[in-house]
Design a protein around this motif. Structure first.
Motif, PDB file in Angstrom:
ATOM      1  N   ILE A  22       1.774  -4.599  13.155  1.00 26.67           N
ATOM      2  CA  ILE A  22       2.162  -5.060  11.660  1.00 26.67           C
ATOM      3  C   ILE A  22       3.690  -5.132  11.468  1.00 26.67           C
ATOM      4  O   ILE A  22       4.855  -5.033  12.215  1.00 26.67           O
ATOM      5  CB  ILE A  22       1.769  -3.899  10.760  1.00 26.67           C
ATOM      6  N   LEU A  23       4.022  -5.997  10.429  1.00 26.86           N
ATOM      7  CA  LEU A  23       5.306  -6.496   9.894  1.00 26.86           C
ATOM      8  C   LEU A  23       5.785  -5.700   8.920  1.00 26.86           C
ATOM      9  O   LEU A  23       4.761  -4.813   8.146  1.00 26.86           O
ATOM     10  CB  LEU A  23       5.591  -7.934   9.382  1.00 26.86           C
ATOM     11  N   ALA A  25       8.690  -4.810   5.456  1.00 29.22           N
ATOM     12  CA  ALA A  25       9.575  -5.298   4.565  1.00 29.22           C
ATOM     13  C   ALA A  25      10.384  -4.174   3.675  1.00 29.22           C
ATOM     14  O   ALA A  25       9.856  -3.129   3.637  1.00 29.22           O
ATOM     15  CB  ALA A  25       8.818  -6.333   3.413  1.00 29.22           C
ATOM     16  N   ASP A  50      10.206  -8.557   8.730  1.00 33.06           N
ATOM     17  CA  ASP A  50       9.734  -9.626   7.888  1.00 33.06           C
ATOM     18  C   ASP A  50      10.747 -10.067   7.043  1.00 33.06           C
ATOM     19  O   ASP A  50      11.293 -11.244   7.201  1.00 33.06           O
ATOM     20  CB  ASP A  50       8.370  -9.666   7.248  1.00 33.06           C
ATOM     21  N   ARG A  51      10.996  -9.365   6.249  1.00 37.77           N
ATOM     22  CA  ARG A  51      12.147  -9.638   5.283  1.00 37.77           C
ATOM     23  C   ARG A  51      12.690  -8.362   4.531  1.00 37.77           C
ATOM     24  O   ARG A  51      11.934  -7.386   4.387  1.00 37.77           O
ATOM     25  CB  ARG A  51      11.746 -10.712   4.325  1.00 37.77           C
ATOM     26  N   LEU A  91       5.387  -5.853  -0.633  1.00 39.91           N
ATOM     27  CA  LEU A  91       4.259  -6.288   0.001  1.00 39.91           C
ATOM     28  C   LEU A  91       3.458  -7.628  -0.748  1.00 39.91           C
ATOM     29  O   LEU A  91       3.265  -8.547   0.351  1.00 39.91           O
ATOM     30  CB  LEU A  91       3.176  -5.353  -0.050  1.00 39.91           C
ATOM     31  N   HIS A  93       5.223  -9.891  -1.914  1.00 38.28           N
ATOM     32  CA  HIS A  93       5.940 -11.364  -1.659  1.00 38.28           C
ATOM     33  C   HIS A  93       6.465 -11.507  -0.373  1.00 38.28           C
ATOM     34  O   HIS A  93       7.611 -11.882   0.120  1.00 38.28           O
ATOM     35  CB  HIS A  93       7.106 -11.079  -2.545  1.00 38.28           C
ATOM     36  N   SER A  94       5.499 -10.796   0.933  1.00 36.92           N
ATOM     37  CA  SER A  94       6.091 -11.295   2.179  1.00 36.92           C
ATOM     38  C   SER A  94       4.654 -11.294   2.984  1.00 36.92           C
ATOM     39  O   SER A  94       3.396 -11.074   2.315  1.00 36.92           O
ATOM     40  CB  SER A  94       6.892  -9.813   2.693  1.00 36.92           C
ATOM     41  N   ARG A  95       4.878 -11.061   4.283  1.00 39.42           N
ATOM     42  CA  ARG A  95       4.048 -11.092   5.269  1.00 39.42           C
ATOM     43  C   ARG A  95       3.580  -9.542   5.745  1.00 39.42           C
ATOM     44  O   ARG A  95       2.783  -9.560   6.594  1.00 39.42           O
ATOM     45  CB  ARG A  95       4.114 -12.202   6.438  1.00 39.42           C
ATOM     46  N   ALA A  96       4.412  -8.742   5.226  1.00 41.15           N
ATOM     47  CA  ALA A  96       4.389  -7.245   5.757  1.00 41.15           C
ATOM     48  C   ALA A  96       2.985  -6.883   5.606  1.00 41.15           C
ATOM     49  O   ALA A  96       2.342  -6.929   4.473  1.00 41.15           O
ATOM     50  CB  ALA A  96       5.474  -6.633   5.395  1.00 41.15           C
ATOM     51  N   SER A  97       2.942  -5.693   6.209  1.00 39.86           N
ATOM     52  CA  SER A  97       1.887  -4.899   6.003  1.00 39.86           C
ATOM     53  C   SER A  97       2.265  -3.194   5.497  1.00 39.86           C
ATOM     54  O   SER A  97       1.388  -2.529   5.162  1.00 39.86           O
ATOM     55  CB  SER A  97       0.877  -4.430   7.199  1.00 39.86           C
ATOM     56  N   LYS A 127      -0.462  -1.872   3.048  1.00 39.72           N
ATOM     57  CA  LYS A 127      -1.523  -2.990   2.885  1.00 39.72           C
ATOM     58  C   LYS A 127      -2.997  -2.156   2.798  1.00 39.72           C
ATOM     59  O   LYS A 127      -3.318  -1.546   3.499  1.00 39.72           O
ATOM     60  CB  LYS A 127      -1.523  -3.961   3.929  1.00 39.72           C
TER      61      LYS A 127
END
Length: 168
Positions: A22-23, A25, A50-51, A91, A93-97, A127
């Motif tokens: 997982i990513l 943020a 991710d960010r 979560l 506004h990102s691709r993170a889990s 997520k």
């Protein structure tokens, strides 16, 4: 940020995220990006981080994370409600889990009787699960001390959430 405790925790967070595939943020106010910096200080972290959102102002919390201005007006930027909304917004506004947020009063000024210097609210969103929040009141040994303690607490919160999630 220096210190082997944070470095060791940051490495553990990165490894836990890699293990789960997982990513991650971050959404930071009082820490000003130090949580993301502690993770990206570790070589190879780009496969996990991710960010990071540094949302110091209330406008930034709204514009970047979608925190409703009414929520901030009703509870204040340093509150459980805003910490939860920041984590959920990171979560969304990102691709993170997994996302962690921190909003607090690092000092030296800005504290009140009900929200003293050293008060930091943390949010954590995984997520598919409702976000959770915890509050710490760190001893006021200066701004840097409070911010460093907040980074350590945020890393601990991520580690606990990922380890609890694994046990289910």
């Amino acid at each position: 940020m220096s210190g082997l405790i944070a470095e060791t925790k940051a490495i553990a967070v990165l490894e836990a995220c890699r293990h789960k595939g997982i990513l991650l943020a971050t959404a930071e106010s009082c820490t000003g990006g130090l949580i993301a910096a502690s993770l990206t200080d570790i070589g190879g972290s780009s496969d996990v981080v991710d960010r990071g959102f540094v949302t110091y102002s209330n406008d930034a919390k709204h514009e970047m994370l979608g925190v409703p201005p009414e929520l901030i007006a009703a509870h204040g930027a340093v509150s459980q409600e805003v910490a939860l909304a920041m984590a959920a917004g990171a979560l969304a506004h990102s691709r993170a889990s997994v996302a962690v947020s921190a909003t607090g009063i690092a000092g030296p000024g800005g504290g009140t009787e009900t929200k003293p210097v050293g008060l930091v609210w943390f949010g954590l969103a995984l997520k598919g699960k409702p976000p959770v929040a915890i509050c710490h009141i760190f001893d006021d040994h200066g701004r840097a001390s409070i911010r460093n303690a907040a980074v350590n607490a945020a890393l601990d919160m991520i580690l606990k959430a990922l380890s609890d999630d694994q046990e289910r």
